[in-house]
Design a protein around this motif. Structure first.
Motif, PDB file in Angstrom:
ATOM      1  N   THR A   1     -23.603  -3.372  18.275  1.00  0.00           N
ATOM      2  CA  THR A   1     -22.258  -2.264  18.030  1.00  0.00           C
ATOM      3  C   THR A   1     -21.065  -2.933  17.420  1.00  0.00           C
ATOM      4  O   THR A   1     -20.377  -2.185  16.673  1.00  0.00           O
ATOM      5  N   LEU A   2     -20.965  -4.074  17.699  1.00  0.00           N
ATOM      6  CA  LEU A   2     -19.796  -4.587  17.084  1.00  0.00           C
ATOM      7  C   LEU A   2     -19.472  -4.503  15.616  1.00  0.00           C
ATOM      8  O   LEU A   2     -18.158  -3.927  15.355  1.00  0.00           O
ATOM      9  N   PRO A   3     -20.341  -4.511  14.731  1.00  0.00           N
ATOM     10  CA  PRO A   3     -19.941  -4.353  13.371  1.00  0.00           C
ATOM     11  C   PRO A   3     -19.397  -2.914  13.078  1.00  0.00           C
ATOM     12  O   PRO A   3     -18.628  -2.659  12.204  1.00  0.00           O
ATOM     13  N   MET A   4     -19.931  -2.009  13.820  1.00  0.00           N
ATOM     14  CA  MET A   4     -19.289  -0.681  13.547  1.00  0.00           C
ATOM     15  C   MET A   4     -18.088  -0.661  14.196  1.00  0.00           C
ATOM     16  O   MET A   4     -17.168  -0.008  13.130  1.00  0.00           O
ATOM     17  N   HIS A   5     -17.616  -1.233  15.090  1.00  0.00           N
ATOM     18  CA  HIS A   5     -15.986  -1.020  15.521  1.00  0.00           C
ATOM     19  C   HIS A   5     -15.220  -1.791  14.163  1.00  0.00           C
ATOM     20  O   HIS A   5     -14.192  -1.308  13.800  1.00  0.00           O
ATOM     21  N   LEU A   6     -15.833  -2.809  13.814  1.00  0.00           N
ATOM     22  CA  LEU A   6     -15.000  -3.501  12.749  1.00  0.00           C
ATOM     23  C   LEU A   6     -14.798  -2.902  11.427  1.00  0.00           C
ATOM     24  O   LEU A   6     -13.737  -2.959  10.800  1.00  0.00           O
ATOM     25  N   GLY A   7     -16.048  -2.316  11.263  1.00  0.00           N
ATOM     26  CA  GLY A   7     -16.168  -1.420   9.999  1.00  0.00           C
ATOM     27  C   GLY A   7     -15.082  -0.297  10.227  1.00  0.00           C
ATOM     28  O   GLY A   7     -14.464  -0.017   9.125  1.00  0.00           O
ATOM     29  N   LEU A   8     -14.995   0.434  10.978  1.00  0.00           N
ATOM     30  CA  LEU A   8     -14.083   1.563  11.381  1.00  0.00           C
ATOM     31  C   LEU A   8     -12.406   0.758  11.108  1.00  0.00           C
ATOM     32  O   LEU A   8     -11.474   1.562  10.666  1.00  0.00           O
ATOM     33  N   ILE A   9     -12.372  -0.440  11.693  1.00  0.00           N
ATOM     34  CA  ILE A   9     -10.860  -0.843  11.594  1.00  0.00           C
ATOM     35  C   ILE A   9     -10.616  -1.315  10.221  1.00  0.00           C
ATOM     36  O   ILE A   9      -9.551  -0.989   9.638  1.00  0.00           O
ATOM     37  N   SER A  10     -11.603  -1.702   9.315  1.00  0.00           N
ATOM     38  CA  SER A  10     -11.203  -2.010   7.954  1.00  0.00           C
ATOM     39  C   SER A  10     -11.053  -0.574   7.193  1.00  0.00           C
ATOM     40  O   SER A  10     -10.065  -0.778   6.401  1.00  0.00           O
ATOM     41  N   TRP A  11     -11.628   0.519   7.454  1.00  0.00           N
ATOM     42  CA  TRP A  11     -11.465   1.545   7.045  1.00  0.00           C
ATOM     43  C   TRP A  11      -9.987   2.157   7.441  1.00  0.00           C
ATOM     44  O   TRP A  11      -9.608   2.632   6.637  1.00  0.00           O
ATOM     45  N   ARG A  12      -9.641   1.773   8.647  1.00  0.00           N
ATOM     46  CA  ARG A  12      -8.157   2.306   9.021  1.00  0.00           C
ATOM     47  C   ARG A  12      -7.197   1.511   8.357  1.00  0.00           C
ATOM     48  O   ARG A  12      -6.291   2.255   7.656  1.00  0.00           O
ATOM     49  N   LEU A  13      -7.447   0.317   7.994  1.00  0.00           N
ATOM     50  CA  LEU A  13      -6.445  -0.326   7.454  1.00  0.00           C
ATOM     51  C   LEU A  13      -6.469  -0.492   5.972  1.00  0.00           C
ATOM     52  O   LEU A  13      -5.561  -0.931   5.200  1.00  0.00           O
ATOM     53  N   LYS A  14      -7.547  -0.131   5.222  1.00  0.00           N
ATOM     54  CA  LYS A  14      -7.940   0.191   3.751  1.00  0.00           C
ATOM     55  C   LYS A  14      -7.841  -1.120   3.204  1.00  0.00           C
ATOM     56  O   LYS A  14      -7.410  -1.384   2.201  1.00  0.00           O
ATOM     57  N   ARG A  15      -8.366  -2.202   3.791  1.00  0.00           N
ATOM     58  CA  ARG A  15      -8.495  -3.728   3.208  1.00  0.00           C
ATOM     59  C   ARG A  15      -9.490  -4.372   3.937  1.00  0.00           C
ATOM     60  O   ARG A  15     -10.140  -4.063   5.174  1.00  0.00           O
ATOM     61  N   GLU A  16     -10.164  -5.462   3.266  1.00  0.00           N
ATOM     62  CA  GLU A  16     -11.075  -6.318   3.463  1.00  0.00           C
ATOM     63  C   GLU A  16     -10.611  -6.993   4.840  1.00  0.00           C
ATOM     64  O   GLU A  16      -9.275  -7.521   4.654  1.00  0.00           O
ATOM     65  N   LEU A  17     -11.299  -7.407   5.588  1.00  0.00           N
ATOM     66  CA  LEU A  17     -10.979  -8.156   6.842  1.00  0.00           C
ATOM     67  C   LEU A  17     -11.786  -9.345   7.134  1.00  0.00           C
ATOM     68  O   LEU A  17     -13.117  -9.469   6.845  1.00  0.00           O
ATOM     69  N   ALA A  18     -11.177 -10.612   7.387  1.00  0.00           N
ATOM     70  CA  ALA A  18     -11.913 -12.078   7.670  1.00  0.00           C
ATOM     71  C   ALA A  18     -12.198 -12.076   8.951  1.00  0.00           C
ATOM     72  O   ALA A  18     -11.192 -11.861   9.946  1.00  0.00           O
ATOM     73  N   TRP A  19     -13.355 -12.349   9.455  1.00  0.00           N
ATOM     74  CA  TRP A  19     -14.010 -12.337  10.911  1.00  0.00           C
ATOM     75  C   TRP A  19     -14.321 -13.710  11.322  1.00  0.00           C
ATOM     76  O   TRP A  19     -15.051 -14.332  10.700  1.00  0.00           O
ATOM     77  N   ASP A  20     -13.812 -14.138  12.666  1.00  0.00           N
ATOM     78  CA  ASP A  20     -14.391 -15.222  13.203  1.00  0.00           C
ATOM     79  C   ASP A  20     -15.326 -14.854  14.415  1.00  0.00           C
ATOM     80  O   ASP A  20     -14.835 -14.257  15.419  1.00  0.00           O
ATOM     81  N   SER A  21     -16.617 -15.053  13.952  1.00  0.00           N
ATOM     82  CA  SER A  21     -17.572 -14.612  14.858  1.00  0.00           C
ATOM     83  C   SER A  21     -17.417 -15.363  15.992  1.00  0.00           C
ATOM     84  O   SER A  21     -18.176 -14.821  17.017  1.00  0.00           O
TER      85      SER A  21
END
Length: 427
Positions: free
Chosen positions: A380-400
């Protein structure tokens, strides 16, 4: 073969594959001490499916229902009289009354998404096992809290990804994991469709049958607009994440099960906001980069063979070939040859006795369910992160490892929200 005999056959076949022998026969009456006492929390559309599914299990008694809408509750209590004739089922408005009952073994949760984690966590703490609807949680932090509570209290959890139990998904995973199409480097996932255009903005008086304050629960307090309640709540970011959040886990499930993606590095989303008053995506495309794998989500089918005729699907690209699937079908292509199966790939994964029965069996044996919480949270985690990137309108770097965005306080702030103090029931 009638329906009852068919169910018995499926159960016996599944148990036999697992090397389990049941004596006496499955047709024998189950002792009261061996029956699971279940309560259903949230009895709208999906909640009524829960009632139907669990009432058909030979070793389950449904003993309580809960809903903040008395219209839903009253109708569902009447339905239970036909599903379980002669058995008492008590109705509640407040789910905490159910958690207080020591005679209830497990609950199912089919509330709006923003309540999932609160109810499941409190149920774990109350010693109940949980069959919870998807998406797993409203945000990333809630998923972390759920997992910690589940482990601390040694509880069983099953995510309501019913498709996970199908033979098709099991077979796709076996074929991918066998290496038949080689090492997979790219997976394309998609789900077509846009949310409805919701235009009614008039504030209305809350129906007497609805506890609006409790329906909102941890979400911000707002005036009552019918479009923001019940089914169409999912198109508002305060409660859910739209079609993307609704369907991600159903098709990402087969990719995560087959490949166990690791080391997520970056998330890049684009899309538009829904028409009307809704504020979840009208469409969303997300590129995920893992250590040695790319997962690409789109709202329209990708330009690959067989995708156009599927409204939802997964397309695995391997070094030797490809595999495309949806819920019920699959097609493998190797060296230009198309096939629906590869007989030489052995059956290695035990088939499910049914998603709900698997949960009941896991509760009794204290083993992991098929869609267990640790697996479901990672998926489920990537779904949440995808929505955050969509809301901010930019690429995000993630520390897994740390489960946080790298040097990005603005994005990290969106990993959680502070619930309304009155309904801040988990920490």
């Amino acid at each position: 073969m009638n329906n009852q005999n068919r169910r018995d056959f499926v159960k016996k076949s599944s148990l036999g594959f697992l090397g389990i022998t049941i004596l006496p026969s499955l047709g024998a009456k189950i002792k009261p001490s061996d029956r699971l006492r279940v309560a259903h929390i949230g009895v709208g559309g999906m909640g009524n499916n829960h009632m139907q599914w669990f009432s058909e299990l030979d070793d389950v008694d449904i003993v309580a229902l809960c809903d903040v809408d008395q219209g839903h509750l009253s109708k569902s209590l009447k339905t239970m009289k036909t599903l379980q004739p002669g058995k008492e089922v008590i109705g509640y408005e407040d789910f905490r009354r159910i958690l207080d009952r020591k005679d209830i073994d497990a609950i199912t949760c089919a509330t709006p998404d923003h309540w999932h984690a609160q109810i499941a966590t409190l149920a774990f703490q109350a010693g109940k096992d949980v069959y919870g609807e998807k998406p797993l949680s409203y945000d990333v932090k809630e998923g972390q809290i759920m997992l910690a509570a589940q482990k601390a209290n040694n509880r069983v959890f099953q995510l309501g990804t019913q498709i996970h139990a199908t033979d098709n998904y099991h077979r796709v995973v076996e074929i991918i994991q066998s290496g038949a199409i080689g090492k997979v480097h790219t997976v394309r996932l998609w789900k077509t469709g846009a949310p409805p255009e919701l235009t009614e903005t008039k504030i209305k008086k809350v129906p007497k049958s609805l506890n609006w304050d409790m329906w909102l629960g941890p979400a911000p307090m707002v005036d009552y607009i019918p479009a923001k309640c019940h089914f169409t709540y999912r198109y508002f970011m305060d409660y859910s994440g739209g079609i993307f959040a609704d369907f991600w886990c159903h098709i990402a499930d087969v990719a995560y099960w087959a490949l166990e993606p690791k080391g997520l590095k970056s998330i890049k989303a684009k899309g538009e906001v829904a028409d009307g008053i809704a504020n979840t995506p009208k469409w969303i495309d997300v590129d995920y980069e893992f250590e040695d794998l790319k997962i690409l989500w789109t709202t329209i089918p990708p330009d690959v063979p067989g995708a156009a005729e599927r409204g939802i699907g997964a397309y695995f690209e391997g070094e030797k070939g490809t595999l495309i699937c949806d819920y019920d079908t699959r097609e493998i292509t190797i060296n230009g040859e198309k096939m629906n199966d590869i007989p030489s790939v052995p059956i290695t994964i035990p088939r499910s006795p049914g998603h709900q029965q698997d949960f009941v069996n896991a509760v009794k044996s204290r083993r992991l369910a098929e869609s267990n919480l640790e697996y479901a949270r990672k998926m489920t985690l990537p779904m949440h992160l995808g929505l955050i990137s969509w809301r901010l309108k930019r690429e995000l770097a993630w520390d897994s490892k740390k489960e946080e965005f790298i040097n990005d306080p603005e994005a990290n702030k969106l990993l959680s929200r502070t619930p309304r103090s009155k309904w801040n029931l988990i920490q």
